[in-house]
Motif scaffolding. Structure first.
Motif, PDB file in Angstrom:
ATOM      1  N   PHE A 155       0.846  -1.187   0.000  1.00 40.45           N
ATOM      2  CA  PHE A 155       0.000   0.000   0.000  1.00 40.45           C
ATOM      3  C   PHE A 155       0.881   1.236   0.000  1.00 40.45           C
ATOM      4  CE2 PHE A 155       0.540  -1.419   4.331  1.00 40.45           C
ATOM      5  CZ  PHE A 155       0.907  -0.275   5.017  1.00 40.45           C
ATOM      6  N   ASN A 156       0.315   2.341  -0.426  1.00 43.50           N
ATOM      7  CA  ASN A 156       1.029   3.616  -0.489  1.00 43.50           C
ATOM      8  C   ASN A 156       0.580   4.509   0.657  1.00 43.50           C
ATOM      9  OD1 ASN A 156       2.381   2.978  -2.894  1.00 43.50           O
ATOM     10  ND2 ASN A 156       0.592   3.576  -4.089  1.00 43.50           N
ATOM     11  N   ILE A 157       1.509   5.248   1.200  1.00 43.79           N
ATOM     12  CA  ILE A 157       1.226   6.231   2.237  1.00 43.79           C
ATOM     13  C   ILE A 157       1.717   7.578   1.743  1.00 43.79           C
ATOM     14  CG2 ILE A 157       1.722   7.000   4.570  1.00 43.79           C
ATOM     15  CD1 ILE A 157       2.150   4.077   5.322  1.00 43.79           C
ATOM     16  N   GLU A 158       0.848   8.564   1.794  1.00 44.59           N
ATOM     17  CA  GLU A 158       1.226   9.922   1.416  1.00 44.59           C
ATOM     18  C   GLU A 158       1.372  10.748   2.693  1.00 44.59           C
ATOM     19  OE1 GLU A 158      -0.358  13.768  -1.141  1.00 44.59           O
ATOM     20  OE2 GLU A 158      -1.572  11.954  -1.063  1.00 44.59           O
TER      21      GLU A 158
END
Length: 90
Positions: A5-8
């Motif tokens: 997953f991506n975290i901004e």
């Protein structure tokens, strides 16, 4: 089980409430004013113990000097509400 997953992370804004407030004219903490970076919208209301608004502003550079209608207010506990939105919509 593995998940990707991506975290901004957005780090370029903040809104910091002042701590001590001593409006005694010594140029040290004489205004109750928020520190901020990249805040787009701001609304501050300060209330006395009877829930009356003693100060209100939508200009983040303004601060309360402890006066209402030119009269210094008593040393007391005051409450506030603040609404803000950063340039990122947060």
């Amino acid at each position: 089980m593995k998940e990707d997953f991506n975290i901004e992370v957005i780090k370029d804004f903040y809104l910091e409430a002042p701590s001590p407030f001593t409006p005694n004219g010594d140029s040290n903490n004489d205004l109750y004013r928020f520190e901020a970076k990249n805040i787009l919208e701001f609304d501050l209301k300060i209330f006395n113990r009877w829930e009356e608004i003693v100060f209100s502003t939508s200009d983040i550079s303004q601060g309360w000097d402890g006066n209402v209608n030119g009269h210094a207010q008593n040393i007391d506990t005051y409450k506030y509400t603040v609404k803000a939105r950063s340039i990122h919509g947060i």
